[in-house]
Design a protein around this motif. Structure first.
Motif, PDB file in Angstrom:
ATOM      1  N   LYS A 186       7.295 -21.535 -10.517  1.00 43.04           N
ATOM      2  CA  LYS A 186       6.307 -20.648  -9.895  1.00 43.04           C
ATOM      3  C   LYS A 186       6.947 -19.318  -9.503  1.00 43.04           C
ATOM      4  CE  LYS A 186       2.353 -19.524  -7.928  1.00 43.04           C
ATOM      5  NZ  LYS A 186       2.732 -18.223  -7.362  1.00 43.04           N
ATOM      6  N   ARG A 187       8.141 -19.381  -8.956  1.00 46.78           N
ATOM      7  CA  ARG A 187       8.830 -18.156  -8.558  1.00 46.78           C
ATOM      8  C   ARG A 187       9.148 -17.303  -9.778  1.00 46.78           C
ATOM      9  NH1 ARG A 187      13.969 -19.177  -4.971  1.00 46.78           N
ATOM     10  NH2 ARG A 187      12.307 -20.045  -3.647  1.00 46.78           N
ATOM     11  N   TYR A 188       9.601 -17.941 -10.854  1.00 51.82           N
ATOM     12  CA  TYR A 188       9.886 -17.201 -12.079  1.00 51.82           C
ATOM     13  C   TYR A 188       8.613 -16.541 -12.636  1.00 51.82           C
ATOM     14  CZ  TYR A 188      14.227 -19.984 -12.130  1.00 51.82           C
ATOM     15  OH  TYR A 188      15.418 -20.578 -11.807  1.00 51.82           O
ATOM     16  N   GLY A 189       7.487 -17.252 -12.565  1.00 48.01           N
ATOM     17  CA  GLY A 189       6.228 -16.718 -13.085  1.00 48.01           C
ATOM     18  C   GLY A 189       5.794 -15.452 -12.366  1.00 48.01           C
ATOM     19  N   ASP A 190       5.898 -15.444 -11.035  1.00 46.53           N
ATOM     20  CA  ASP A 190       5.515 -14.256 -10.271  1.00 46.53           C
ATOM     21  C   ASP A 190       6.423 -13.068 -10.609  1.00 46.53           C
ATOM     22  OD1 ASP A 190       3.568 -15.749  -9.057  1.00 46.53           O
ATOM     23  OD2 ASP A 190       4.761 -16.204  -7.268  1.00 46.53           O
ATOM     24  N   VAL A 209      14.471 -12.978 -16.823  1.00 47.43           N
ATOM     25  CA  VAL A 209      13.614 -13.946 -16.124  1.00 47.43           C
ATOM     26  C   VAL A 209      13.180 -15.042 -17.086  1.00 47.43           C
ATOM     27  CG1 VAL A 209      11.463 -14.251 -14.847  1.00 47.43           C
ATOM     28  CG2 VAL A 209      12.828 -12.186 -14.514  1.00 47.43           C
ATOM     29  N   ASP A 210      12.819 -14.642 -18.294  1.00 45.32           N
ATOM     30  CA  ASP A 210      12.372 -15.587 -19.310  1.00 45.32           C
ATOM     31  C   ASP A 210      13.449 -16.630 -19.609  1.00 45.32           C
ATOM     32  OD1 ASP A 210      10.754 -16.717 -21.165  1.00 45.32           O
ATOM     33  OD2 ASP A 210      10.999 -15.182 -22.699  1.00 45.32           O
ATOM     34  N   ALA A 211      14.686 -16.174 -19.597  1.00 43.98           N
ATOM     35  CA  ALA A 211      15.800 -17.074 -19.938  1.00 43.98           C
ATOM     36  C   ALA A 211      16.051 -18.147 -18.880  1.00 43.98           C
ATOM     37  CB  ALA A 211      17.072 -16.257 -20.151  1.00 43.98           C
ATOM     38  N   ARG A 212      15.469 -18.000 -17.690  1.00 44.95           N
ATOM     39  CA  ARG A 212      15.705 -18.985 -16.631  1.00 44.95           C
ATOM     40  C   ARG A 212      14.835 -20.228 -16.782  1.00 44.95           C
ATOM     41  NH1 ARG A 212      14.976 -14.848 -11.598  1.00 44.95           N
ATOM     42  NH2 ARG A 212      16.469 -13.223 -12.257  1.00 44.95           N
ATOM     43  N   PHE A 213      13.734 -20.120 -17.532  1.00 43.65           N
ATOM     44  CA  PHE A 213      12.790 -21.227 -17.619  1.00 43.65           C
ATOM     45  C   PHE A 213      13.421 -22.472 -18.254  1.00 43.65           C
ATOM     46  CE2 PHE A 213       9.741 -17.838 -16.945  1.00 43.65           C
ATOM     47  CZ  PHE A 213       8.762 -18.449 -16.184  1.00 43.65           C
ATOM     48  N   ASP A 214      13.908 -22.337 -19.479  1.00 44.57           N
ATOM     49  CA  ASP A 214      14.396 -23.504 -20.221  1.00 44.57           C
ATOM     50  C   ASP A 214      15.564 -24.213 -19.538  1.00 44.57           C
ATOM     51  OD1 ASP A 214      12.431 -23.052 -22.008  1.00 44.57           O
ATOM     52  OD2 ASP A 214      13.714 -22.526 -23.711  1.00 44.57           O
ATOM     53  N   GLY A 240      10.867 -39.320 -22.625  1.00 44.37           N
ATOM     54  CA  GLY A 240      11.096 -38.288 -23.644  1.00 44.37           C
ATOM     55  C   GLY A 240       9.837 -37.514 -23.959  1.00 44.37           C
ATOM     56  N   LEU A 241       8.697 -38.229 -23.935  1.00 39.32           N
ATOM     57  CA  LEU A 241       7.427 -37.538 -24.154  1.00 39.32           C
ATOM     58  C   LEU A 241       7.093 -36.573 -23.012  1.00 39.32           C
ATOM     59  CD1 LEU A 241       5.105 -40.385 -25.526  1.00 39.32           C
ATOM     60  CD2 LEU A 241       6.145 -38.509 -26.807  1.00 39.32           C
ATOM     61  N   MET A 242       7.688 -36.800 -21.842  1.00 40.49           N
ATOM     62  CA  MET A 242       7.453 -35.918 -20.701  1.00 40.49           C
ATOM     63  C   MET A 242       8.181 -34.581 -20.853  1.00 40.49           C
ATOM     64  SD  MET A 242       5.389 -36.971 -18.361  1.00 40.49           S
ATOM     65  CE  MET A 242       5.923 -36.025 -16.943  1.00 40.49           C
ATOM     66  N   ILE A 243       9.180 -34.539 -21.736  1.00 41.14           N
ATOM     67  CA  ILE A 243       9.932 -33.296 -21.914  1.00 41.14           C
ATOM     68  C   ILE A 243       9.007 -32.189 -22.411  1.00 41.14           C
ATOM     69  CG2 ILE A 243      11.792 -32.177 -23.200  1.00 41.14           C
ATOM     70  CD1 ILE A 243      13.256 -34.841 -23.225  1.00 41.14           C
ATOM     71  N   TRP A 244       8.156 -32.525 -23.420  1.00 42.73           N
ATOM     72  CA  TRP A 244       7.265 -31.503 -23.959  1.00 42.73           C
ATOM     73  C   TRP A 244       6.266 -30.995 -22.918  1.00 42.73           C
ATOM     74  CZ3 TRP A 244       5.656 -27.567 -26.314  1.00 42.73           C
ATOM     75  CH2 TRP A 244       4.292 -27.300 -26.475  1.00 42.73           C
ATOM     76  N   PRO A 245       5.593 -31.865 -22.142  1.00 39.42           N
ATOM     77  CA  PRO A 245       4.681 -31.317 -21.134  1.00 39.42           C
ATOM     78  C   PRO A 245       5.367 -30.393 -20.142  1.00 39.42           C
ATOM     79  CG  PRO A 245       4.188 -33.620 -21.483  1.00 39.42           C
ATOM     80  CD  PRO A 245       5.444 -33.335 -22.246  1.00 39.42           C
ATOM     81  N   MET A 246       6.591 -30.735 -19.758  1.00 38.64           N
ATOM     82  CA  MET A 246       7.284 -29.869 -18.807  1.00 38.64           C
ATOM     83  C   MET A 246       7.685 -28.548 -19.447  1.00 38.64           C
ATOM     84  SD  MET A 246       9.557 -32.463 -16.472  1.00 38.64           S
ATOM     85  CE  MET A 246      10.231 -33.407 -17.829  1.00 38.64           C
ATOM     86  N   LEU A 247       8.203 -28.614 -20.677  1.00 38.06           N
ATOM     87  CA  LEU A 247       8.521 -27.377 -21.390  1.00 38.06           C
ATOM     88  C   LEU A 247       7.257 -26.562 -21.630  1.00 38.06           C
ATOM     89  CD1 LEU A 247      11.101 -28.612 -24.069  1.00 38.06           C
ATOM     90  CD2 LEU A 247      11.549 -27.069 -22.161  1.00 38.06           C
ATOM     91  N   ALA A 248       6.173 -27.257 -22.019  1.00 33.82           N
ATOM     92  CA  ALA A 248       4.907 -26.579 -22.284  1.00 33.82           C
ATOM     93  C   ALA A 248       4.364 -25.915 -21.030  1.00 33.82           C
ATOM     94  CB  ALA A 248       3.890 -27.567 -22.845  1.00 33.82           C
ATOM     95  N   LEU A 249       4.517 -26.604 -19.890  1.00 34.93           N
ATOM     96  CA  LEU A 249       4.019 -26.041 -18.643  1.00 34.93           C
ATOM     97  C   LEU A 249       4.764 -24.757 -18.292  1.00 34.93           C
ATOM     98  CD1 LEU A 249       1.857 -26.843 -16.571  1.00 34.93           C
ATOM     99  CD2 LEU A 249       3.687 -27.839 -15.187  1.00 34.93           C
ATOM    100  N   ALA A 250       6.080 -24.772 -18.472  1.00 37.12           N
ATOM    101  CA  ALA A 250       6.867 -23.570 -18.201  1.00 37.12           C
ATOM    102  C   ALA A 250       6.530 -22.467 -19.191  1.00 37.12           C
ATOM    103  CB  ALA A 250       8.351 -23.907 -18.277  1.00 37.12           C
ATOM    104  N   TRP A 251       6.383 -22.864 -20.458  1.00 38.96           N
ATOM    105  CA  TRP A 251       6.023 -21.883 -21.473  1.00 38.96           C
ATOM    106  C   TRP A 251       4.643 -21.292 -21.197  1.00 38.96           C
ATOM    107  CZ3 TRP A 251       4.171 -22.791 -27.088  1.00 38.96           C
ATOM    108  CH2 TRP A 251       4.333 -21.629 -27.829  1.00 38.96           C
TER     109      TRP A 251
END
Length: 579
Positions: free
Chosen positions: A176-180, A240-245, A285-296
Motif C-alpha cells: 500500500k505504501r509503495y502504491g501511494d 519504487v516499482d522495483a520494490r514490489f517483487d 505455490g498457487l498463492m504466489i500468483w495472487p500475491m504477485l498479481a495483487l502487487a502488479w
C-alpha cells in the motif's frame, strides 16, 4: 483503486463483456484447484500402494484435461476482457478529440501540443492497460487467493494455513505504501514525458528554421536536458516499482518456510499425511500468483489512475464558448455586427469598441488598419472563437451565442494568412471539406484560385504529396490551395484573413476578379494589409486601436484625409518603384 470507480461508467456500458470475463475467471480459478487435490490423491495412493496403473492413468488424464479446458477458457476471456479495454481506448480518444475540437484559443495557450498528444496516447494507453490487466489481476488474485485459502483451511489444516499467512499483513502494508508513492511519482514522470513530447514536436516542426540559424547544437542541448530530466523522473518511478517483487518474494519465502516447518511437525505427529502436506505446498505455490498479481495490480492501477486524472482534467474542462440551441433557417441571411466592447480576459483594456456593420448576401466587407488594430480579433468574433463582451453579432437576426456552433461554422469558409495543409496529395487537401467532389470540381476550384497551372507543373500534378504542413510548396501556393479548398465548400460566407499576402499583385487581381463572379449572393469578408485587395469592397472599415476610424467605399476613403489615403498612396508609390 480509485480508477475502478472513475471508470464505472464504462464498466456499466460494457457490463456483458466484463461479466462474461469475470465469470470465466472464476470458473478457471475453480478448475485450477483440481490439480493439487488430484496430485495429493495420487501421492497418497502410491505411498500406500493402493492405486492401480489404470486408476493412475485416469487421474493423470483428468489433470491434463483440466489444463486443456483452462487454456481454452483463458483464450475466450482474453478476447472478452481485452476487447472491452480496447473499446475504452477508442471512446477515450474520441471524447478527447471532441473535447479538443470544442475548445478555443485560450485553451491552447494554456496547454501545449506535445502535452495534449502525450495525454491522448501514452496516458490513454496506461488507462486501457489498467482496465484490462488491472481488472484481470484484481479478479484473478481475489478469486484464486480466496479459493485457495478456503481449500487449504477446510480440506487440510486451518492451523497450518494461519501459520503460513503470518507474513502477509506486513507485506500488504508495504505494498500500500509503495502504491501511494508510485502514484505521485508517476504523475511527475508523465508530466516530464509531456514536456519531452512537446520539445520533440517543436524541434521537428521548426527544423528548417533551426538549420537556417545554425542552432542545431543549442537545440540538441535543450533536448538533451529535457530527455535527461524525463529519464531521471522515470528512474524514480522504476525505483519504487522495483520494490514490489522483492517484498512479495520475501513474504512468499517466509510463508513457505513456515508451511514446511509447521507441516513437517504435523506429519511427524500424524496430524497430516505426506500427500496432504504435498497438496498444501502446491496450494501455497498457487498463492504466489495472487500475491504477485495483487502487487502488479496496485502498480498498474496506480499508474492508470495517475494517467486518468490527467485525461479527466481536460475532459471536464468546460469550453469558454458555450454551444447555442437554435438552428439556422435555410438560405442566406444578413450578418449584423454590433460590438459595443470586447476584451481578452483578464485584460481590462478593450480590444474592440463600437464596431457596427451590416452585411447583406452578395456584399463584400473590407477590413484594414495598422498592425494590432483588431482585424484578426474581429474575424475571430465572427467565427465565434470568443463571445462578445458587450453587444452581439447576429445572422438571420439570431445572436451567434444562441446558434448551434456546428451549424454556424458550416455556413462559412475561412482562409488564414498561414494556411494549414495536411501531409496528403494536393487533390485531397483541396477536397478536405467536401471529399465526395469530382476531379473536375477540384480543378475548377483550383482555377478560380489561380493555382491550377502551378499544380500541373508539379511532378505528379494533383496527386503530388505536399509533405508535412505543405513543406514542398511556396507560401503563395499554399495560400491559393487553401482558397481553392474554401471555394469548393460553396459556403455562404467566405473569410479571407490576409490570405493573399504571399501572392503577387497580378495574381491577386485575377483571384479577386474570380471571387467577384463566384461570390454572387455570397457574403465575402476580406482583411488585408495590401489595399489593392479591397478596391471592389461594398464597404471598408478602417480599424485603429480597436475602433472604426474610417468607413466607406474605396473611392470615398481615397479622397478622405486619414490612414487609408496615406497608406494607399504609399503602396501605389511602392508598386511604381518596383516596376
Amino acid at each position: 483503486m480509485k480508477l475502478f470507480s472513475q471508470l464505472r461508467w464504462f464498466f456499466v456500458l460494457e457490463w456483458k463483456r466484463y461479466l462474461g470475463a469475470v465469470t470465466l475467471l472464476i470458473v478457471i480459478a475453480m478448475l485450477q484447484l483440481l490439480p493439487p487435490k488430484l496430485v495429493g490423491i495420487i501421492v497418497d495412493g502410491i505411498t500406500h500402494q493402493q492405486m492401480s496403473g489404470r486408476t493412475l492413468l485416469l487421474w493423470i488424464s483428468l489433470i491434463v484435461g483440466t489444463a486443456v479446458v483452462i487454456y481454452l477458457l483463458r483464450y475466450v476471456w482474453r478476447i472478452l476482457l481485452f476487447g472491452a479495454s480496447y473499446l475504452l481506448a477508442v471512446k477515450l480518444r474520441n471524447n478527447f478529440y471532441n473535447q479538443l475540437s470544442r475548445q478555443h484559443p485560450n485553451f491552447y495557450l494554456r496547454h501545449r501540443t506535445g502535452d495534449l498528444i502525450a495525454r491522448a496516447t501514452n496516458d490513454v494507453d496506461r488507462v486501457v492497460f489498467a482496465a484490462g490487466e488491472g481488472v484481470l489481476t484484481l479478479v484473478d488474485s481475489l478469486v484464486m487467493g480466496c479459493a485457495v485459502l478456503i481449500i487449504m483451511s477446510i480440506e487440510i489444516s486451518w492451523q497450518l494455513t494461519l501459520l503460513s499467512l503470518l507474513p502477509m499483513p506486513i507485506m500488504a502494508i508495504f505494498i500500500k505504501r509503495y502504491g501511494d508513492e508510485l502514484y505521485n511519482r508517476f504523475r511527475v514522470a508523465q508530466a516530464a514525458f509531456s514536456l519531452l513530447n512537446d520539445r520533440t514536436q517543436e524541434s521537428l516542426t521548426s527544423i528548417r528554421m533551426i538549420k537556417a540559424f545554425g542552432l542545431e547544437n543549442y537545440q540538441s542541448k535543450l533536448f538533451s536536458d529535457v530527455a535527461i530530466d524525463a529519464g531521471n523522473k522515470n528512474m524514480h518511478v522504476a525505483k519504487v516499482d522495483a520494490r514490489f517483487d522483492p517484498t512479495i518474494y520475501l513474504a512468499v519465502a517466509c510463508a513457505n518456510m513456515l508451511a514446511i516447518g509447521g507441516g513437517s511437525w504435523m506429519v511427524i505427529n500424524n496430524q497430516l499425511t505426506l500427500g496432504q502436506l504435498t497438496s498444501f505446498v502446491m496450494y501455497l505455490g498457487l498463492m504466489i500468483w495472487p500475491m504477485l498479481a495483487l502487487a502488479w495490480m496496485f502498480n498498474i492501477v496506480e499508474r492508470g489512475s495517475a494517467a486518468y486524472s490527467r485525461i479527466a482534467s481536460l475532459l471536464t474542462e468546460a469550453p469558454e464558448v458555450v454551444d447555442g440551441e437554435l438552428s439556422l433557417p435555410p438560405g442566406r441571411g444578413v450578418l449584423e455586427l454590433n460590438i459595443i466592447r470586447f476584451d481578452y480576459p483578464p485584460a481590462e483594456k478593450p480590444v474592440l469598441e463600437n464596431i457596427q456593420a451590416r452585411l447583406e448576401p452578395g456584399k463584400t466587407l473590407g477590413l484594414c488598419g495598422p498592425t494590432g488594430s483588431g482585424k484578426s480579433t474581429l474575424l475571430a468574433l465572427i467565427q465565434r472563437q470568443f463571445d462578445v463582451t458587450q453587444g452581439e453579432i447576429c445572422y438571420h437576426s439570431l445572436p451567434l451565442s444562441q446558434i448551434k456552433l456546428d451549424e454556424w461554422r458550416a455556413r462559412m469558409s475561412v482562409v488564414s494568412q498561414m494556411p494549414f495543409l495536411f501531409s496528403a496529395s494536393i487533390a485531397e487537401n483541396i477536397a478536405l471539406g467536401n471529399p465526395s467532389v469530382s476531379q473536375d470540381e477540384i480543378e475548377r476550384a483550383a482555377a478560380l484560385a489561380c493555382v491550377h497551372e502551378d499544380i500541373l507543373n508539379l511532378s505528379q500534378g494533383y496527386q503530388t504529396e505536399v509533405g508535412e504542413r505543405g513543406v514542398m510548396l511556396s507560401g503563395g501556393q499554399k495560400q491559393r490551395i487553401a482558397i481553392a479548398r474554401a471555394l469548393l465548400m460553396e459556403s455562404e460566407i467566405l473569410i479571407l484573413d490576409d490570405a493573399l499576402s504571399a501572392v503577387d499583385g497580378r495574381t491577386e487581381y485575377q483571384i479577386l476578379q474570380n471571387l467577384r463572379g463566384w461570390g454572387q449572393n455570397r457574403t465575402l469578408i476580406i482583411s488585408a494589409h495590401r489595399l489593392s485587395g479591397l478596391l471592389h469592397a461594398s464597404e471598408i472599415l478602417v480599424l485603429q486601436d480597436g475602433k472604426v476610424a474610417q468607413r466607406g467605399t474605396h473611392s470615398e476613403l481615397a479622397e478622405q484625409m486619414g490612414w487609408y489615403r496615406n497608406m494607399y498612396r504609399y503602396q501605389q508609390l511602392e508598386a511604381a518603384l518596383d516596376e
